[in-house]
Motif scaffolding. Sequence first.
Motif: not given
Ligand code: G4P
Length: 292
Positions: A71-72, A74-75, A98, A101, A141-142, A144-146
């Motif tokens: 996941n992430k 894109d980063l 994946s 977002k 893990i916390p 990670v984007g779950k």
């Molecule tokens: P968790 O349940 O595993 O603890 O994670 P959560 O979905 O809360 O995601 C943590 C942060 O990571 C969020 O950002 C979320 O938007 C971002 N994120 C999740 N998946 C992806 C991805 O694939 N790509 C990117 N670029 N970011 C992702 P945040 O700063 O807490 O919130 P927000 O500012 O995005 O709303």
Amino acid sequence: MMAEAEEKEKKNQNSYHWYPGHMTKAVRMMQENIGLVDLVLELADARIPQSSRNPDIERLDAGKSRIILLNKADLADPEYNRQWTAFFRGKGFYVLESNAKTGAGRKELNDLVQEVCREKLARDRKRGIVNRPVRAMVVGIPNVGKSTFINSLAGKACTKTGNKPGVTKGKQWIRLNRSLELLDTPGILWPKFEDADAGMKLAFIGSMNDEVIPVEEMACDLLAVLREFYPESLRERYRVEWGDSGAETLEGIARSRGCLARGESLDLRKASGILLDDFRAGRLGKMTLERP
Ligand code: G4P
């Protein structure tokens, strides 16, 4: 012997060691829930695919099919997304990149789920069970984007199904389509906190409570990793050159960004915050901090 024990103790006090107490409860919950699903969707952070996984998942999900989602993505560095995907596939895992977002890759995931669970579905059919959806649980893990992943998959069209016979009371299933249901509570894994190097990288991506570690220390450590893997990144973003030490490089960033404390001295704390924020938001470029 005494010296050895002291050394060990000292190591354990490294700032990147961290153990959140509530994790024990999370693991218990996960053990309970994992028995209810056919498939585990394990989210790792594509920027640190190794450090953001926990080897204990192997023990927890015994016998379940599993898909690793980088996941992430894109980063992370696209070249290393490909390399890590190939690496995990070489180890016999199913893997997909994946972006929770945007929900990109949803179709690929559906197709892969069917492939992964083919044997199970065939067994069901033989027993006369038709149209029973595959049940899946998201773990990781916390941070990670779950939750983002579950929400993006669920979208608006999904229907939440209530309690079902044989399912622990209170569990909510999200029906994604005719063939796949998702448990709406993700399984939280704890990171490999006993490994200081992994701890450091987890701190960089924001999966650890920042307050545990002095921000300047974290910034200097990040600079060392960036210098190794992406030496051009500082010049591109801040127009500064590498200093002889992390602190000197930080001073360069502070100057370039006008971070001044009282009395015209440089505010390295502020510069550290800027560096970390830029890295986390991908403003230093798409980066992967581990090589397969
Ligand atoms: P968790 O349940 O595993 O603890 O994670 P959560 O979905 O809360 O995601 C943590 C942060 O990571 C969020 O950002 C979320 O938007 C971002 N994120 C999740 N998946 C992806 C991805 O694939 N790509 C990117 N670029 N970011 C992702 P945040 O700063 O807490 O919130 P927000 O500012 O995005 O709303």
